[in-house]
Design an enzyme around this catalytic site. Structure first.
Site, PDB file in Angstrom:
ATOM      1  N   ARG A   1       0.424  -1.200  -0.141  1.00  0.00           N
ATOM      2  CA  ARG A   1      -0.045   0.381   0.114  1.00  0.00           C
ATOM      3  C   ARG A   1       0.428   1.079  -0.115  1.00  0.00           C
ATOM      4  O   ARG A   1       0.473   2.313  -0.292  1.00  0.00           O
ATOM      5  CB  ARG A   1      -0.853  -0.283   0.943  1.00  0.00           C
ATOM      6  CG  ARG A   1      -1.734  -0.947   1.479  1.00  0.00           C
ATOM      7  CD  ARG A   1      -2.673  -1.013   2.425  1.00  0.00           C
ATOM      8  NE  ARG A   1      -3.831  -1.785   2.337  1.00  0.00           N
ATOM      9  CZ  ARG A   1      -4.359  -2.085   1.486  1.00  0.00           C
ATOM     10  NH1 ARG A   1      -5.418  -1.249   0.289  1.00  0.00           N
ATOM     11  NH2 ARG A   1      -5.848  -3.221   2.074  1.00  0.00           N
TER      12      ARG A   1
ATOM     13  N   CYS B   1      -0.626  -0.349  16.588  1.00  0.00           N
ATOM     14  CA  CYS B   1      -0.595  -1.847  17.115  1.00  0.00           C
ATOM     15  C   CYS B   1      -0.008  -1.247  18.713  1.00  0.00           C
ATOM     16  O   CYS B   1      -1.229  -1.651  19.625  1.00  0.00           O
ATOM     17  CB  CYS B   1       0.220  -3.183  16.874  1.00  0.00           C
ATOM     18  SG  CYS B   1       1.451  -2.192  17.295  1.00  0.00           S
TER      19      CYS B   1
ATOM     20  N   GLU C   1      -9.694  -6.160  17.443  1.00  0.00           N
ATOM     21  CA  GLU C   1      -9.259  -4.927  17.536  1.00  0.00           C
ATOM     22  C   GLU C   1      -9.573  -3.769  16.355  1.00  0.00           C
ATOM     23  O   GLU C   1      -9.707  -4.299  15.159  1.00  0.00           O
ATOM     24  CB  GLU C   1      -7.704  -5.431  16.988  1.00  0.00           C
ATOM     25  CG  GLU C   1      -6.022  -3.401  17.216  1.00  0.00           C
ATOM     26  CD  GLU C   1      -4.783  -3.762  15.995  1.00  0.00           C
ATOM     27  OE1 GLU C   1      -4.089  -3.295  16.960  1.00  0.00           O
ATOM     28  OE2 GLU C   1      -4.850  -5.465  15.685  1.00  0.00           O
TER      29      GLU C   1
END
Length: 306
Positions: A39, A143, A243
């Site tokens: 990406r 994260c 998450e």
């Protein structure tokens, strides 16, 4: 030295995370292969130019691009002796299993659900400011985002002010000088985040701030989700167990520190956590009793960088 080692890196920190990998590998006498996210591979290519200009010999660090085939090559090639990965649970579990079966050393840094515990004696101004940055910075796509706030006792009275501050954050393209948070990485990510927000509402959470449907002038087709806050979340809700990886702060209330520690330790993720307090004994108790890898005291994102 092991020989040839590989790093597989995510989209959300396309310069920082490769720098955790190939410089240390080179210093320890290894050559590296870096596979950046498809990406945003440009940042890694800039790093390669800088490494070349700094005098790193040709072949000491190499780059391959791609998706599944490139990952499989790294996992299967017998000349690659070790793999370091940062990214999603699904990809990390696959890489760990496939690479380990082929006799490689594999380390995978994957998902998280990081809790911030807010004590009533905390410095209110500093705590609210840090919560906003840690929850909504990088649009929550990291994260180590502090994605879950646990308000202890009377600190719950600060929630309305936190909501008002979140409303004032500027959502626009990341290169704009006044941007507080930019877009999500893809339409698929936006869809998933919005679905998890709705799952929380459907399960009974209080939607204190809804960032869905936001339109950013000049970037109407962008993958934007504004700051979102879900309160009275419980550990059985999907918005808690997964998450979210977006600009969503979920929160809950507990009566005391012991209850907060129980909440944190009951969560299967153990990446990072933080406590906000001015009491040394409280901080010591939390750091000693929390079963989490990285613990911050009035530090919302406790990452010790190399």
């Amino acid at each position: 030295p092991l020989g040839v080692v590989a790093g597989i890196t995510p989209f959300n920190s396309p310069a920082m995370i490769p720098l955790w990998m190939f410089p240390m590998a080179a210093v320890c006498g290894n050559t590296s292969i870096v596979k950046p996210s498809e990406r945003d591979p440009g940042a890694t290519m800039i790093l390669m130019e800088l490494a070349r200009d700094a005098g790193l010999p040709p072949g000491v660090v190499n780059v391959i691009h791609g998706r599944h085939n490139s990952v499989n090559f790294i996992c299967d090639n017998p000349d690659i002796k070790a793999i370091s990965f940062v990214g999603s649970d699904q990809a990390g579990e696959y890489i760990y299993e496939r690479g380990s079966k082929n006799g490689k050393r594999v380390q995978c840094n994957m998902g998280a659900k990081n809790h911030g515990v807010i004590m009533p004696d905390a410095n209110k101004e500093s705590t609210l400011t840090q919560l906003l940055g840690a929850a909504f910075g990088a649009a929550g796509q990291r994260c180590m985002a502090l994605s879950t706030a646990v308000f202890v006792g009377e600190s719950k009275k600060w929630i309305p002010e936190l909501v008002e501050r979140a409303k004032k954050l500027k959502v626009t393209a990341g290169h704009e000088s006044d941007s507080d948070l930019g877009p999500l990485i893809s339409p698929e990510s936006k869809k998933r985040v919005e679905e998890l927000i709705q799952a929380g509402v459907d399960a009974g959470a209080d939607l204190l701030l809804d960032g869905r449907g936001i339109k950013v002038p000049g970037y109407e087709k962008g993958n934007f989700v504004g700051p979102t806050m879900l309160h009275q979340v419980n550990p059985t809700m999907k918005c808690y167990t997964e998450e979210i990886f977006g600009p969503v702060l979920i929160s809950m209330e507990v009566d005391n520190l012991d209850e907060a520690i129980k909440v944190v330790n009951s969560n299967p993720y153990g990446n990072g956590t933080a406590i906000f307090t001015t009491n040394g004994a409280t901080a010591r108790k939390y750091t000693m009793e929390c079963d989490v890898g990285q613990v911050g005291v009035n530090v919302p994102i406790p990452v010790p960088l190399p």
